[in-house]
Write an enzyme that holds these catalytic residues in place. Structure first.
Site, PDB file in Angstrom:
ATOM      1  N   LYS A  31       5.580   3.264  17.032  1.00 47.89           N
ATOM      2  CA  LYS A  31       5.536   2.193  16.018  1.00 47.89           C
ATOM      3  C   LYS A  31       6.780   2.289  15.146  1.00 47.89           C
ATOM      4  CE  LYS A  31       2.397   0.034  12.733  1.00 47.89           C
ATOM      5  NZ  LYS A  31       1.000  -0.039  12.329  1.00 47.89           N
ATOM      6  N   SER A  42       5.720   4.921   8.704  1.00 52.63           N
ATOM      7  CA  SER A  42       5.126   4.611   7.408  1.00 52.63           C
ATOM      8  C   SER A  42       6.103   5.010   6.309  1.00 52.63           C
ATOM      9  CB  SER A  42       3.824   5.384   7.226  1.00 52.63           C
ATOM     10  OG  SER A  42       3.466   5.361   5.862  1.00 52.63           O
ATOM     11  N   PHE A  89      -1.765   8.091   4.265  1.00 53.87           N
ATOM     12  CA  PHE A  89      -2.637   8.604   5.341  1.00 53.87           C
ATOM     13  C   PHE A  89      -3.845   9.414   4.855  1.00 53.87           C
ATOM     14  CE2 PHE A  89       1.392   9.130   8.196  1.00 53.87           C
ATOM     15  CZ  PHE A  89       1.448   7.767   8.391  1.00 53.87           C
ATOM     16  N   ASN A 149       5.223   5.775   3.403  1.00 57.22           N
ATOM     17  CA  ASN A 149       4.481   6.525   2.382  1.00 57.22           C
ATOM     18  C   ASN A 149       4.375   8.017   2.626  1.00 57.22           C
ATOM     19  OD1 ASN A 149       3.929   4.095   0.975  1.00 57.22           O
ATOM     20  ND2 ASN A 149       2.361   3.624   2.487  1.00 57.22           N
ATOM     21  N   THR A 150       4.992   8.503   3.698  1.00 52.44           N
ATOM     22  CA  THR A 150       5.057   9.947   3.920  1.00 52.44           C
ATOM     23  C   THR A 150       6.536  10.324   3.913  1.00 52.44           C
ATOM     24  OG1 THR A 150       3.014   9.977   5.194  1.00 52.44           O
ATOM     25  CG2 THR A 150       4.505  11.813   5.557  1.00 52.44           C
ATOM     26  N   ASN A 186       5.758  -1.794  11.382  1.00 52.00           N
ATOM     27  CA  ASN A 186       4.987  -1.278  10.250  1.00 52.00           C
ATOM     28  C   ASN A 186       5.320  -2.097   8.988  1.00 52.00           C
ATOM     29  OD1 ASN A 186       3.480   0.581   8.622  1.00 52.00           O
ATOM     30  ND2 ASN A 186       3.883   2.146  10.157  1.00 52.00           N
ATOM     31  N   ASN A 238       0.837  -1.210   0.000  1.00 52.24           N
ATOM     32  CA  ASN A 238       0.000   0.000   0.000  1.00 52.24           C
ATOM     33  C   ASN A 238       0.862   1.246   0.000  1.00 52.24           C
ATOM     34  OD1 ASN A 238      -0.466   1.886   2.548  1.00 52.24           O
ATOM     35  ND2 ASN A 238       0.216  -0.118   3.296  1.00 52.24           N
TER      36      ASN A 238
HETATM   37  C1  FMN Z   1      -3.650  -0.866   3.385  1.00 49.80           C
HETATM   38  C2  FMN Z   1      -2.845  -0.635   4.622  1.00 49.80           C
HETATM   39  C3  FMN Z   1      -2.897   0.599   5.257  1.00 49.80           C
HETATM   40  C4  FMN Z   1      -2.147   0.820   6.426  1.00 49.80           C
HETATM   41  N1  FMN Z   1      -2.238   2.030   7.051  1.00 49.80           N
HETATM   42  C5  FMN Z   1      -1.561   2.233   8.209  1.00 49.80           C
HETATM   43  C6  FMN Z   1      -1.703   3.440   8.930  1.00 49.80           C
HETATM   44  O1  FMN Z   1      -2.480   4.330   8.556  1.00 49.80           O
HETATM   45  N2  FMN Z   1      -0.976   3.594  10.067  1.00 49.80           N
HETATM   46  C7  FMN Z   1      -0.136   2.627  10.545  1.00 49.80           C
HETATM   47  O2  FMN Z   1       0.491   2.809  11.599  1.00 49.80           O
HETATM   48  N3  FMN Z   1      -0.007   1.456   9.891  1.00 49.80           N
HETATM   49  C8  FMN Z   1      -0.692   1.231   8.761  1.00 49.80           C
HETATM   50  N4  FMN Z   1      -0.570   0.030   8.107  1.00 49.80           N
HETATM   51  C9  FMN Z   1       0.368  -0.982   8.629  1.00 49.80           C
HETATM   52  C10 FMN Z   1      -0.335  -2.016   9.535  1.00 49.80           C
HETATM   53  O3  FMN Z   1      -0.880  -1.407  10.668  1.00 49.80           O
HETATM   54  C11 FMN Z   1       0.673  -3.108   9.983  1.00 49.80           C
HETATM   55  O4  FMN Z   1       1.673  -2.501  10.752  1.00 49.80           O
HETATM   56  C12 FMN Z   1       1.332  -3.819   8.799  1.00 49.80           C
HETATM   57  O5  FMN Z   1       0.419  -4.000   7.754  1.00 49.80           O
HETATM   58  C13 FMN Z   1       1.894  -5.178   9.205  1.00 49.80           C
HETATM   59  O6  FMN Z   1       0.888  -6.035   9.697  1.00 49.80           O
HETATM   60  P1  FMN Z   1       0.134  -7.134   8.760  1.00 49.80           P
HETATM   61  O7  FMN Z   1       1.202  -7.917   8.053  1.00 49.80           O
HETATM   62  O8  FMN Z   1      -0.676  -7.949   9.725  1.00 49.80           O
HETATM   63  O9  FMN Z   1      -0.702  -6.372   7.823  1.00 49.80           O
HETATM   64  C14 FMN Z   1      -1.314  -0.211   6.945  1.00 49.80           C
HETATM   65  C15 FMN Z   1      -1.279  -1.459   6.310  1.00 49.80           C
HETATM   66  C16 FMN Z   1      -2.032  -1.682   5.165  1.00 49.80           C
HETATM   67  C17 FMN Z   1      -1.987  -3.034   4.514  1.00 49.80           C
END
Ligand code: FMN
Length: 357
Positions: A215, A176, A113, A178-179, A244, A109
């Site tokens: 995080k 993240s 945000f 992405n920022t 993350n 992704n």
């Molecule tokens: C589509 C998407 C959007 C995410 N948006 C955020 C976010 O806004 N803030 C954040 O701290 N992590 C965000 N994450 C990261 C997740 O919270 C998590 O840390 C990461 O996906 C690893 O866990 P997973 O493998 O169970 O998905 C996002 C993940 C995905 C897939």
């Protein structure tokens, strides 16, 4: 939950982002009542002054605008983290910005945000609190930095000031990919400036003080861990979420998918995140609680993170790739694994890998 079975085929025909949005709204409609508390003594822990009836929580990003808090608890999560929310509303990056590889259980992704800002977010949390006064679940808010912000310190401080009194914990998201430039705040001197300011702001809260979590990114290098942990300890941070999404791309992923810019999550992240939990545990030795996150998709991958040193767990990708029944399956599986190893409570298994031999 049964209704989800019928909704799922419809959702699968939509693009990923629309499907997730539809699922959120459906859950919001379906969950007016406060869910029954999941009572299982083997999974219950007291952390940061709160009862976590299950170690499994919803990771940030799934419900960026705090739309369906109660709905997530209905799935069986012991805690729910909403956000990332930024001080001002923002659109995020251009669509498409979520990509899925079902075969490898992976998501990339580059959302950036998108969210409605903390005014709207705060009002929704207020409504949730009013409607569910006797709620047993733990609520976390994940605060971030606007893309056009001039000061990450200021944005995170605003997040704490507005939302700190409304949640059991506040997560500072500086990881993240992405920022632009966000992850530079994981460097000790930058982290120090953030924590100094956010902790001062927390002291002004009149209600019960929220726990503060940071995080981290799975892409930090090994020699960054000790200096970062020193700063986290210095400011009495309560928890660290490991981790993350990653910008790494394992070689086995299809080229079309792997070439997308953004953060990779799901199964390809499982081992890297578990290894990082181990490294943080060795440094922190239980002084700061670890929330293990990254590629949890069954009870075994969840348990590995507990044994590596996590007290709590979060998932996101598996909810999308495996379906919502995964929450209860993991919890039931964890109880069986604990029993097999002779543990009465999950806290006894935390860090078990470091005590062997
Ligand atoms: C589509 C998407 C959007 C995410 N948006 C955020 C976010 O806004 N803030 C954040 O701290 N992590 C965000 N994450 C990261 C997740 O919270 C998590 O840390 C990461 O996906 C690893 O866990 P997973 O493998 O169970 O998905 C996002 C993940 C995905 C897939």
């Amino acid at each position: 939950m049964k209704l989800y079975k019928y909704i799922l085929p419809v959702l699968k025909r939509l693009d990923h982002e629309t499907a997730q949005k539809a699922a959120l709204y459906a859950m919001r409609l379906l969950s007016i009542k406060t869910p029954k508390s999941p009572s299982c003594p083997a999974l219950e822990q007291h952390i940061w002054g709160h009862a976590f009836l299950s170690p499994l929580g919803l990771a940030a990003g799934f419900d960026k605008n705090a739309l369906s808090i109660n709905g997530h608890f209905h799935l069986g999560f012991g805690f729910v983290e909403v956000g990332t929310v930024t001080p001002e509303p923002q659109e995020g990056n251009k669509k498409p910005r979520i990509f899925m590889d079902e075969e490898h259980g992976a998501i990339i992704n580059r959302m950036g945000f998108p969210n409605q800002g903390l005014e709207v977010f705060g009002r929704r949390i207020g409504s949730f609190r009013l409607a569910h006064e006797n709620h047993w679940g733990v609520l976390g808010v994940n605060v971030g930095v606007n893309a056009d912000s001039e000061s990450a310190v200021e944005d995170l401080k605003i997040g704490m000031a507005h939302l700190g009194g409304m949640a059991e914990y506040v997560t500072l998201n500086v990881s993240s990919p992405n920022t632009k430039g966000l992850r530079t705040h994981l460097q000790p001197e930058n982290m120090e400036a953030i924590l100094k300011s956010v902790m001062e702001e927390r002291e002004k809260i009149h209600e019960r003080l929220p726990a503060v979590l940071v995080k981290v990114s799975p892409d930090i290098t090994h020699d960054q861990i000790a200096p970062l942990c020193d700063v986290l300890k210095k400011y009495d941070v309560n928890g660290v979420i490991v981790s993350n999404t990653t910008v790494q791309r394992p070689a086995n992923l299809p080229r079309d998918f792997a070439s997308q810019t953004g953060g990779l999550s799901g199964k390809p992240l499982t081992q890297a995140s578990t290894d990082l939990i181990s490294a943080f545990y060795q440094e922190l030795k239980g002084s700061i609680k670890i929330v293990g996150c990254g590629g949890i998709y069954d009870a075994e991958t969840a348990y590995e993170k507990i044994k590596a040193g996590a007290h709590l767990l979060q998932l996101y990708s598996a909810l999308v790739t495996e379906g919502p029944q995964i929450v209860k399956e993991i919890e039931q599986g964890l109880v069986a694994l604990l029993q097999k190893d002779g543990y009465q409570n999950i806290s006894q298994a935390v860090g078990a890998n470091h005590r062997q031999g």
